[in-house]
Motif scaffolding. Structure first.
Motif, PDB file in Angstrom:
ATOM      1  N   ALA A   1     -15.911  71.815 -88.735  1.00 33.07           N
ATOM      2  CA  ALA A   1     -15.423  71.525 -87.397  1.00 33.07           C
ATOM      3  C   ALA A   1     -16.198  70.349 -86.811  1.00 33.07           C
ATOM      4  O   ALA A   1     -17.418  70.271 -86.954  1.00 33.07           O
ATOM      5  N   PRO A   2     -15.530  69.415 -86.168  1.00 38.23           N
ATOM      6  CA  PRO A   2     -16.262  68.328 -85.507  1.00 38.23           C
ATOM      7  C   PRO A   2     -17.097  68.884 -84.358  1.00 38.23           C
ATOM      8  O   PRO A   2     -16.753  69.902 -83.758  1.00 38.23           O
ATOM      9  N   VAL A   3     -18.175  68.230 -84.074  1.00 37.85           N
ATOM     10  CA  VAL A   3     -19.093  68.682 -83.023  1.00 37.85           C
ATOM     11  C   VAL A   3     -18.768  67.929 -81.739  1.00 37.85           C
ATOM     12  O   VAL A   3     -18.764  66.691 -81.725  1.00 37.85           O
ATOM     13  N   PRO A   4     -18.491  68.634 -80.640  1.00 41.61           N
ATOM     14  CA  PRO A   4     -18.201  67.939 -79.377  1.00 41.61           C
ATOM     15  C   PRO A   4     -19.388  67.102 -78.917  1.00 41.61           C
ATOM     16  O   PRO A   4     -20.545  67.435 -79.215  1.00 41.61           O
ATOM     17  N   PRO A   5     -19.140  66.018 -78.221  1.00 48.07           N
ATOM     18  CA  PRO A   5     -20.248  65.233 -77.664  1.00 48.07           C
ATOM     19  C   PRO A   5     -21.138  66.118 -76.787  1.00 48.07           C
ATOM     20  O   PRO A   5     -20.632  66.930 -76.004  1.00 48.07           O
ATOM     21  N   ASP A   6     -22.430  65.965 -76.944  1.00 43.98           N
ATOM     22  CA  ASP A   6     -23.383  66.818 -76.228  1.00 43.98           C
ATOM     23  C   ASP A   6     -23.731  66.175 -74.886  1.00 43.98           C
ATOM     24  O   ASP A   6     -24.767  65.531 -74.723  1.00 43.98           O
ATOM     25  N   SER A   7     -22.820  66.328 -73.926  1.00 43.17           N
ATOM     26  CA  SER A   7     -23.076  65.787 -72.594  1.00 43.17           C
ATOM     27  C   SER A   7     -22.633  66.809 -71.558  1.00 43.17           C
ATOM     28  O   SER A   7     -21.728  67.615 -71.785  1.00 43.17           O
ATOM     29  N   ARG A   8     -23.281  66.755 -70.403  1.00 42.32           N
ATOM     30  CA  ARG A   8     -22.917  67.664 -69.310  1.00 42.32           C
ATOM     31  C   ARG A   8     -21.471  67.434 -68.888  1.00 42.32           C
ATOM     32  O   ARG A   8     -20.741  68.382 -68.551  1.00 42.32           O
ATOM     33  N   LEU A   9     -21.030  66.162 -68.923  1.00 45.21           N
ATOM     34  CA  LEU A   9     -19.658  65.847 -68.522  1.00 45.21           C
ATOM     35  C   LEU A   9     -18.647  66.518 -69.452  1.00 45.21           C
ATOM     36  O   LEU A   9     -17.645  67.076 -68.994  1.00 45.21           O
ATOM     37  N   CYS A  10     -18.898  66.463 -70.749  1.00 43.36           N
ATOM     38  CA  CYS A  10     -17.965  67.086 -71.690  1.00 43.36           C
ATOM     39  C   CYS A  10     -17.958  68.604 -71.536  1.00 43.36           C
ATOM     40  O   CYS A  10     -16.903  69.245 -71.623  1.00 43.36           O
ATOM     41  N   ARG A  11     -19.112  69.190 -71.295  1.00 37.67           N
ATOM     42  CA  ARG A  11     -19.159  70.643 -71.083  1.00 37.67           C
ATOM     43  C   ARG A  11     -18.418  71.019 -69.799  1.00 37.67           C
ATOM     44  O   ARG A  11     -17.694  72.029 -69.754  1.00 37.67           O
ATOM     45  N   SER A  12     -18.571  70.200 -68.774  1.00 36.43           N
ATOM     46  CA  SER A  12     -17.859  70.458 -67.523  1.00 36.43           C
ATOM     47  C   SER A  12     -16.352  70.321 -67.708  1.00 36.43           C
ATOM     48  O   SER A  12     -15.567  71.085 -67.127  1.00 36.43           O
ATOM     49  N   ALA A  13     -15.936  69.331 -68.510  1.00 38.15           N
ATOM     50  CA  ALA A  13     -14.506  69.139 -68.765  1.00 38.15           C
ATOM     51  C   ALA A  13     -13.919  70.335 -69.497  1.00 38.15           C
ATOM     52  O   ALA A  13     -12.796  70.772 -69.200  1.00 38.15           O
ATOM     53  N   LEU A  14     -14.656  70.875 -70.455  1.00 34.16           N
ATOM     54  CA  LEU A  14     -14.162  72.062 -71.158  1.00 34.16           C
ATOM     55  C   LEU A  14     -14.060  73.240 -70.195  1.00 34.16           C
ATOM     56  O   LEU A  14     -13.082  74.008 -70.244  1.00 34.16           O
ATOM     57  N   ASP A  15     -15.032  73.403 -69.318  1.00 36.91           N
ATOM     58  CA  ASP A  15     -14.962  74.473 -68.310  1.00 36.91           C
ATOM     59  C   ASP A  15     -13.744  74.286 -67.415  1.00 36.91           C
ATOM     60  O   ASP A  15     -13.040  75.255 -67.088  1.00 36.91           O
ATOM     61  N   GLU A  16     -13.490  73.040 -67.000  1.00 36.63           N
ATOM     62  CA  GLU A  16     -12.333  72.756 -66.148  1.00 36.63           C
ATOM     63  C   GLU A  16     -11.035  73.069 -66.874  1.00 36.63           C
ATOM     64  O   GLU A  16     -10.129  73.710 -66.300  1.00 36.63           O
ATOM     65  N   ALA A  17     -10.921  72.649 -68.122  1.00 37.23           N
ATOM     66  CA  ALA A  17      -9.707  72.910 -68.888  1.00 37.23           C
ATOM     67  C   ALA A  17      -9.503  74.404 -69.099  1.00 37.23           C
ATOM     68  O   ALA A  17      -8.377  74.909 -69.023  1.00 37.23           O
ATOM     69  N   THR A  18     -10.592  75.125 -69.355  1.00 33.20           N
ATOM     70  CA  THR A  18     -10.500  76.569 -69.556  1.00 33.20           C
ATOM     71  C   THR A  18      -9.996  77.259 -68.298  1.00 33.20           C
ATOM     72  O   THR A  18      -9.238  78.239 -68.365  1.00 33.20           O
ATOM     73  N   GLU A  19     -10.399  76.752 -67.143  1.00 35.71           N
ATOM     74  CA  GLU A  19      -9.974  77.347 -65.878  1.00 35.71           C
ATOM     75  C   GLU A  19      -8.540  76.983 -65.520  1.00 35.71           C
ATOM     76  O   GLU A  19      -7.782  77.818 -65.005  1.00 35.71           O
ATOM     77  N   VAL A  20      -8.137  75.743 -65.811  1.00 37.98           N
ATOM     78  CA  VAL A  20      -6.844  75.244 -65.349  1.00 37.98           C
ATOM     79  C   VAL A  20      -5.711  75.569 -66.315  1.00 37.98           C
ATOM     80  O   VAL A  20      -4.589  75.891 -65.888  1.00 37.98           O
ATOM     81  N   LEU A  21      -5.968  75.496 -67.618  1.00 43.13           N
ATOM     82  CA  LEU A  21      -4.914  75.618 -68.618  1.00 43.13           C
ATOM     83  C   LEU A  21      -4.723  77.062 -69.065  1.00 43.13           C
ATOM     84  O   LEU A  21      -5.654  77.868 -69.022  1.00 43.13           O
ATOM     85  N   THR A  22      -3.521  77.356 -69.536  1.00 40.68           N
ATOM     86  CA  THR A  22      -3.288  78.638 -70.191  1.00 40.68           C
ATOM     87  C   THR A  22      -4.018  78.643 -71.533  1.00 40.68           C
ATOM     88  O   THR A  22      -4.361  77.571 -72.075  1.00 40.68           O
ATOM     89  N   PRO A  23      -4.267  79.811 -72.128  1.00 44.48           N
ATOM     90  CA  PRO A  23      -4.917  79.838 -73.444  1.00 44.48           C
ATOM     91  C   PRO A  23      -4.181  79.016 -74.494  1.00 44.48           C
ATOM     92  O   PRO A  23      -4.817  78.339 -75.315  1.00 44.48           O
ATOM     93  N   ALA A  24      -2.850  79.022 -74.466  1.00 45.74           N
ATOM     94  CA  ALA A  24      -2.093  78.263 -75.471  1.00 45.74           C
ATOM     95  C   ALA A  24      -2.277  76.765 -75.274  1.00 45.74           C
ATOM     96  O   ALA A  24      -2.425  76.011 -76.247  1.00 45.74           O
ATOM     97  N   LEU A  25      -2.275  76.304 -74.019  1.00 49.79           N
ATOM     98  CA  LEU A  25      -2.461  74.867 -73.768  1.00 49.79           C
ATOM     99  C   LEU A  25      -3.904  74.436 -74.003  1.00 49.79           C
ATOM    100  O   LEU A  25      -4.156  73.307 -74.437  1.00 49.79           O
ATOM    101  N   LEU A  26      -4.853  75.330 -73.748  1.00 49.73           N
ATOM    102  CA  LEU A  26      -6.247  75.000 -74.053  1.00 49.73           C
ATOM    103  C   LEU A  26      -6.430  74.829 -75.559  1.00 49.73           C
ATOM    104  O   LEU A  26      -7.068  73.868 -76.016  1.00 49.73           O
TER     105      LEU A  26
END
Length: 238
Positions: A45-70
């Protein structure tokens, strides 16, 4: 009055024409299905960029998107990373990750008085998200451009590696375009990490909604031009 992201009648005709050419070119591969894989080692598996911004973006997507769209968004990032190797491209890792993870945050958005395209709504939202968290205007614009162009029927080659890769990865996941360029074992491992159960049905429903509330968007034009058939032919769902 024409809203941002709405297509003129001439632009709709050009979009339908470009989509028809792309679909006709891809049809032999879609009908044939995925090629057989050989005895290849596992695909890490590729490793996501290790930045606070990328972690925040994943949190935002997890909150906003349905599980299928995530899961779709994360598959797009892995497919985009894989296609970068195929195409010998060197995208900015953070920009590509942000664009992929956030590219569908406009799906299902209410109708907007100024913006008539869910991809552009999502692009605006994503740019605000990353710049509000300290990203440079250049990074924000790169993410915006990639998301705004990801529904185009043609690959936006003139807009940078990130836009090109998000576009091709999203079209690969939704309708199977370019799936024959990747090893089936790699595709299978991406699906194992981010399952696609229910995705095609949910995405089709979202595009029907888009066609109803924003009938002059690129997505709506593609929907009425035959997107349901293209989704049904996706070899990734066989």
């Amino acid at each position: 009055m024409k809203r941002d992201g709405e297509l003129s009648r001439r632009q709709q005709i050009r979009t339908v024409s470009a989509a028809s050419v792309a679909q006709a070119t891809a049809l032999p591969h879609l009908v044939r299905g995925l090629r057989r894989g050989g005895d290849v080692p596992g695909w890490p598996a590729p490793v996501p960029p290790d930045s606070r911004l990328c972690r925040s973006a994943l949190d935002e997507a997890t909150e906003v998107l349905t599980p299928a769209l995530l899961a779709h968004s994360l598959r797009c990032w892995e497919f985009g990373t894989a296609l970068a190797q195929v195409d010998d491209l060197a995208p900015d890792p953070e920009a590509l990750y942000l664009a992929c993870v956030l590219h569908d945050v406009g799906v299902g958005a209410p109708d907007d008085a100024t913006t008539g395209c869910f991809a552009l709504l999502g692009a605006n939202r994503a740019r605000a998200f990353v710049t509000d968290r300290g990203a440079t205007p250049e990074l924000g614009q790169c993410v915006h451009t990639a998301i705004a162009r990801h529904m185009d029927p043609r690959t936006p080659r003139e807009d940078g590696a990130e836009a090109r890769l998000l576009h091709d990865a999203a079209h690969l996941d939704v309708v199977g375009l370019r799936a024959h360029h990747l090893d089936p074992g790699q595709i299978a491992e991406i699906h194992a990490r981010h399952g696609r159960d229910g995705f095609s049905r949910e995405f089709a429903a979202a595009m029907r909604h888009e066609a109803r509330v924003r009938p002059r968007s690129t997505a709506a034009t593609l929907w009425w031009a035959g997107m349901p058939i293209a989704i049904a032919l996706n070899p990734l769902d066989r």
